[in-house]
Design a protein around this motif. Structure first.
Motif, PDB file in Angstrom:
ATOM      1  N   SER A 171       0.819  -1.215   0.000  1.00 26.93           N
ATOM      2  CA  SER A 171       0.000   0.000   0.000  1.00 26.93           C
ATOM      3  C   SER A 171       0.848   1.257   0.000  1.00 26.93           C
ATOM      4  N   VAL A 172       0.216   2.347  -0.437  1.00 26.99           N
ATOM      5  CA  VAL A 172       0.774   3.690  -0.268  1.00 26.99           C
ATOM      6  C   VAL A 172      -0.364   4.613   0.151  1.00 26.99           C
ATOM      7  N   ASP A 173       0.009   5.782   0.681  1.00 30.92           N
ATOM      8  CA  ASP A 173      -0.977   6.826   0.964  1.00 30.92           C
ATOM      9  C   ASP A 173      -0.923   7.850  -0.158  1.00 30.92           C
ATOM     10  N   TYR A 174      -2.079   8.435  -0.481  1.00 26.47           N
ATOM     11  CA  TYR A 174      -2.155   9.439  -1.544  1.00 26.47           C
ATOM     12  C   TYR A 174      -3.219  10.446  -1.168  1.00 26.47           C
ATOM     13  N   HIS A 175      -2.823  11.657  -0.858  1.00 29.81           N
ATOM     14  CA  HIS A 175      -3.748  12.727  -0.445  1.00 29.81           C
ATOM     15  C   HIS A 175      -4.686  12.265   0.680  1.00 29.81           C
ATOM     16  N   GLY A 176      -4.138  11.539   1.628  1.00 27.69           N
ATOM     17  CA  GLY A 176      -4.926  11.069   2.759  1.00 27.69           C
ATOM     18  C   GLY A 176      -5.657   9.765   2.517  1.00 27.69           C
ATOM     19  N   TRP A 177      -5.701   9.305   1.277  1.00 29.47           N
ATOM     20  CA  TRP A 177      -6.264   7.996   0.952  1.00 29.47           C
ATOM     21  C   TRP A 177      -5.192   6.929   1.148  1.00 29.47           C
ATOM     22  N   GLN A 178      -5.623   5.713   1.520  1.00 23.40           N
ATOM     23  CA  GLN A 178      -4.730   4.561   1.534  1.00 23.40           C
ATOM     24  C   GLN A 178      -5.205   3.614   0.442  1.00 23.40           C
ATOM     25  N   VAL A 179      -4.272   3.141  -0.369  1.00 22.13           N
ATOM     26  CA  VAL A 179      -4.614   2.281  -1.502  1.00 22.13           C
ATOM     27  C   VAL A 179      -3.817   0.989  -1.385  1.00 22.13           C
ATOM     28  N   TRP A 180      -4.493  -0.158  -1.574  1.00 26.72           N
ATOM     29  CA  TRP A 180      -3.863  -1.467  -1.419  1.00 26.72           C
ATOM     30  C   TRP A 180      -3.908  -2.267  -2.717  1.00 26.72           C
ATOM     31  N   LEU A 183      -9.770   6.043  -9.899  1.00 26.00           N
ATOM     32  CA  LEU A 183      -9.419   6.444  -8.541  1.00 26.00           C
ATOM     33  C   LEU A 183      -9.143   7.946  -8.462  1.00 26.00           C
ATOM     34  N   LEU A 184      -8.465   8.488  -9.453  1.00 23.92           N
ATOM     35  CA  LEU A 184      -8.175   9.922  -9.452  1.00 23.92           C
ATOM     36  C   LEU A 184      -9.459  10.745  -9.479  1.00 23.92           C
ATOM     37  N   ARG A 185     -10.483  10.267 -10.168  1.00 20.14           N
ATOM     38  CA  ARG A 185     -11.765  10.973 -10.202  1.00 20.14           C
ATOM     39  C   ARG A 185     -12.445  10.957  -8.830  1.00 20.14           C
ATOM     40  N   LEU A 186     -12.269   9.876  -8.096  1.00 15.30           N
ATOM     41  CA  LEU A 186     -12.812   9.827  -6.736  1.00 15.30           C
ATOM     42  C   LEU A 186     -12.061  10.798  -5.829  1.00 15.30           C
ATOM     43  N   VAL A 187     -10.739  10.771  -5.921  1.00 12.11           N
ATOM     44  CA  VAL A 187      -9.916  11.558  -5.002  1.00 12.11           C
ATOM     45  C   VAL A 187     -10.027  13.060  -5.283  1.00 12.11           C
ATOM     46  N   HIS A 188      -9.880  13.429  -6.554  1.00 12.81           N
ATOM     47  CA  HIS A 188      -9.728  14.853  -6.881  1.00 12.81           C
ATOM     48  C   HIS A 188     -11.013  15.547  -7.310  1.00 12.81           C
ATOM     49  N   GLN A 189     -11.941  14.800  -7.903  1.00 13.88           N
ATOM     50  CA  GLN A 189     -13.195  15.424  -8.318  1.00 13.88           C
ATOM     51  C   GLN A 189     -14.364  15.077  -7.402  1.00 13.88           C
ATOM     52  N   GLY A 190     -14.162  14.149  -6.482  1.00 15.34           N
ATOM     53  CA  GLY A 190     -15.232  13.757  -5.574  1.00 15.34           C
ATOM     54  C   GLY A 190     -16.419  13.136  -6.283  1.00 15.34           C
ATOM     55  N   MET A 191     -16.181  12.508  -7.437  1.00 21.45           N
ATOM     56  CA  MET A 191     -17.283  11.898  -8.191  1.00 21.45           C
ATOM     57  C   MET A 191     -17.857  10.705  -7.439  1.00 21.45           C
ATOM     58  N   ASN A 192     -19.130  10.401  -7.707  1.00 23.12           N
ATOM     59  CA  ASN A 192     -19.661   9.150  -7.176  1.00 23.12           C
ATOM     60  C   ASN A 192     -19.154   7.995  -8.036  1.00 23.12           C
ATOM     61  N   LEU A 193     -19.381   6.775  -7.582  1.00 21.32           N
ATOM     62  CA  LEU A 193     -18.804   5.606  -8.255  1.00 21.32           C
ATOM     63  C   LEU A 193     -19.224   5.514  -9.715  1.00 21.32           C
ATOM     64  N   GLN A 194     -20.519   5.736  -9.976  1.00 22.96           N
ATOM     65  CA  GLN A 194     -20.999   5.581 -11.347  1.00 22.96           C
ATOM     66  C   GLN A 194     -20.445   6.659 -12.265  1.00 22.96           C
ATOM     67  N   ALA A 195     -20.385   7.893 -11.772  1.00 28.51           N
ATOM     68  CA  ALA A 195     -19.841   8.980 -12.594  1.00 28.51           C
ATOM     69  C   ALA A 195     -18.372   8.741 -12.909  1.00 28.51           C
ATOM     70  N   ALA A 196     -17.626   8.243 -11.940  1.00 28.09           N
ATOM     71  CA  ALA A 196     -16.203   7.972 -12.169  1.00 28.09           C
ATOM     72  C   ALA A 196     -15.997   6.863 -13.189  1.00 28.09           C
ATOM     73  N   ILE A 197     -16.905   5.902 -13.211  1.00 23.32           N
ATOM     74  CA  ILE A 197     -16.838   4.818 -14.196  1.00 23.32           C
ATOM     75  C   ILE A 197     -17.287   5.288 -15.569  1.00 23.32           C
ATOM     76  N   ASP A 198     -18.343   6.096 -15.607  1.00 25.96           N
ATOM     77  CA  ASP A 198     -18.916   6.545 -16.879  1.00 25.96           C
ATOM     78  C   ASP A 198     -18.016   7.500 -17.650  1.00 25.96           C
ATOM     79  N   GLY A 199     -17.179   8.243 -16.954  1.00 27.50           N
ATOM     80  CA  GLY A 199     -16.339   9.230 -17.620  1.00 27.50           C
ATOM     81  C   GLY A 199     -15.477   8.608 -18.696  1.00 27.50           C
ATOM     82  N   PRO A 200     -15.111   9.389 -19.725  1.00 29.01           N
ATOM     83  CA  PRO A 200     -14.330   8.826 -20.829  1.00 29.01           C
ATOM     84  C   PRO A 200     -12.987   8.284 -20.352  1.00 29.01           C
TER      85      PRO A 200
END
Length: 601
Positions: free
Chosen positions: A265-274, A504-521
């Motif tokens: 894992s690493v931390d990224y802007h307060g998030w932990q990713v595994w 993941l970047l859309r979740l962290v930086h844009q605060g998108m919901n799960l579906q919006a982050a998936i739907d984006g190009p």
């Protein structure tokens, strides 16, 4: 609220998401019956063996991240089998090979998926084996509507099956032709295989004892015997167009079991990713996060050329390190601590300029200089190539009379969270119908994961008995600063980590919901060296969906990126789930390919 193709599902009881709606429904059935996330994931995995046989099978591979309720961090179940004892460099070189074929018996490692599912069920599940297997047996025995993509894959390989792989013809061409899309398809041999497994398991008393009996029947009993009996005489056409025998033995299967290990894992802007360790490509996503952090990434418009350029150039660097340094850490030293360090990332990030790089640039790690040089030489030797990059499946396009269908991924994915907070993210793959002939009596083929080894000496990914191939399979988990936990992933070979990074970047930086982050190009670089035969590179090429703004596409071209504009809604098969500290569950699945679904309540 912005438009999404589907709602982001919300509930408190349970959520499931997978790459096929039937598997998702089966997962919810397990949760409704009182099972937990681990029971549901196992049932979903076996169901996917049936309904997506061109993308995974019982004799394939499966890494999973699991996060039991109450645990401080997730762990990894490793269902990636290693190379057999007979898989030596000398043996494969004596066969006249410079690369391991993308399909055929020499491409096979020890099947790992089944035992990994059994470890999950035994150590974390609650249901008996019969209950989690029965849905898959039903669809194998009674039939399921065949996906158009499965029909196309069978049709593409029909001539091969008829002329060279008769056991596959018996299974996939039961009426002499490829089943039509939507036709009810049955695999009675597979149903019989699983029913016998249950019969032998239920000869003993107790849930745990029955699961252990099934593991033994697979690795040391009738399943291993069926595979060994077949391989004793089988000499079949492989991905090079030559006939060769395999080296997998019953002794190899008897000597291996799935294992559990810590996640990286690493931390990224307060998030932990595994992620899984460097026997997967998982740490490349973690390296990418470190590189982006070093660049101060985050304020860019996600649809801008600046954002896409920085992500693409970051991926080129992290994927170069993947090729130079990753491998089975049980067999080779992998400088993971250096590769994931902020200081190393800062040095690497300084290489990224305003124009697209056309070079393969692994980092400099003291004591590992020879590996970096060897990768650059390999990449130059096998580029460019059209095959092996894209969906990631080994195919026989050069031998088949029908055109190759569009690449649609090489894998499936499962995410589950239950009401207690147990979480699973799993990416089963391998043992797909185009990888090898069907094993008589089992109704399914062996895997072809060994193609990810090299036949060059001295590498962490050099073919060696007992060594795990550096797989592309890479499920993910993350935790937001507020304690919300995420399980997500995607099929897609070398693209898996790339699409997950954008998500993941859309979740962290844009605060998108799960579906919006998936739907984006979505987009991905093809600059990297492919993990699948024939291991080619496409320097500077970016495949990108056309729903990015036209000015973004033009600006990327001006930066020197070679754009391959894909069909609309054609890239990625992401699914995702999450759970807040208060117990609110969410789930989403991609609309692309019109196949993946999420469910929950």
């Amino acid at each position: 609220m912005s438009f999404t193709t589907r709602p982001e599902l919300q509930g408190t009881f349970g959520v499931c998401a997978s790459t096929h709606w039937i598997a998702t429904a089966v997962g919810m059935k397990m949760l409704e019956a009182g099972g937990n996330a681990f029971d549901a994931a196992v049932a979903m995995g076996f169901t996917l063996n049936v309904v997506e046989p061109h993308l995974n099978g019982p004799l394939g591979d499966m890494p999973a991240l699991i996060w039991p309720a109450g645990a401080q961090a997730p762990s990894v179940i490793c269902g990636q089998g290693p190379a057999p004892a007979g898989a030596t460099l000398a043996k494969y070189r004596a066969e006249g090979l410079e690369l391991i074929p993308g399909a055929g018996l020499l491409a096979t490692v020890i099947p790992g998926a089944f035992d990994a599912w059994m470890v999950m069920l035994l150590e974390h599940g609650t249901m008996p084996l019969r209950e989690v297997l029965e849905p898959a047996i039903h669809y194998a025995a009674e039939g399921h509507p065949m996906l158009a993509s499965v029909s196309a894959m069978i049709a593409q390989n029909a001539e091969l099956f008829r002329e060279h792989w008769p056991t596959s013809a018996d299974t996939w061409l039961a009426d002499g032709e490829a089943p039509a899309p939507g036709a009810l398809f049955r695999n009675p041999q597979l149903a019989a295989f699983w029913r016998r497994l249950l019969d032998e398991a239920e000869a003993v008393q107790g849930r745990e004892a029955q699961i252990e009996a099934a593991r033994k029947a697979f690795a040391e009993g009738f399943v291993a015997s069926a595979i060994e009996d077949y391989l004793q005489d089988a000499c079949v056409l492989d991905g090079t167009g030559e006939r060769r025998k395999g080296v997998l033995s019953g002794q190899d299967m008897a000597g291996w079991r799935a294992t559990t290990e810590p996640a990286v894992s690493v931390d990224y802007h307060g998030w932990q990713v595994w992620k899984a360790g460097p026997w997967s490509q998982g740490p490349s996503l973690l390296q990418s996060l470190r590189l982006l952090e070093a660049q101060g990434f985050g304020a860019e418009d996600p649809l801008s050329d600046v954002a896409v350029h920085r992500i693409v150039e970051t991926l080129k660097l992290s994927m170069a390190d993947r090729e130079a340094y990753y491998g089975d850490p049980d067999h080779s030293a992998v400088p993971m601590e250096v590769l994931l360090s902020p200081a190393y990332a800062a040095r690497r990030a300084a290489l990224i300029g305003e124009a697209a790089s056309m070079a393969q640039r692994p980092g400099e790690v003291e004591g590992f200089e020879a590996q970096a040089r060897a990768f650059v030489e390999r990449a130059a030797r096998v580029q460019p190539s059209d095959a092996g990059i894209g969906g990631g499946e080994p195919t026989f396009a050069h031998l088949a009379s029908t055109p190759k269908p569009p690449a649609e991924g090489d894998t499936v994915h499962v995410d589950v969270i239950d009401r207690w907070g147990n979480m699973v993210s799993a990416t089963p793959s391998g043992g797909w119908l185009q990888s090898n002939p069907v094993v008589p009596g089992l109704g399914v083929p062996l895997n072809s994961r060994a193609q990810m080894f090299w036949l060059d000496e001295g590498l962490p990914t050099t073919l060696a008995p007992g060594r795990r191939p550096r797989t592309t399979l890479t499920p993910s988990m993350a935790q937001r600063p507020d304690g919300t936990r995420f399980a997500f992933g995607t099929p897609g070979g070398d693209q898996q980590e790339q699409w997950q990074l954008t998500f993941l970047l859309r979740l962290v930086h844009q605060g998108m919901n799960l579906q919006a982050a998936i739907d984006g190009p979505l987009f991905h670089t093809q600059h990297l060296q492919a993990s699948f035969y024939p291991r080619g590179c496409k320097p500077g090429v970016v495949m990108i969906e056309p729903n990015f703004p036209a000015p973004t596409l033009e600006a990327l071209r001006e930066r020197g990126h070679l754009l391959n504009v894909a069909e609309p809604w054609s890239i990625g098969r992401l699914t995702a789930t999450s759970r807040s500290p208060e117990g609110v569950l969410k789930a989403a699945a991609t609309p692309r390919l019109m196949q993946a679904y999420a469910a929950g309540r």
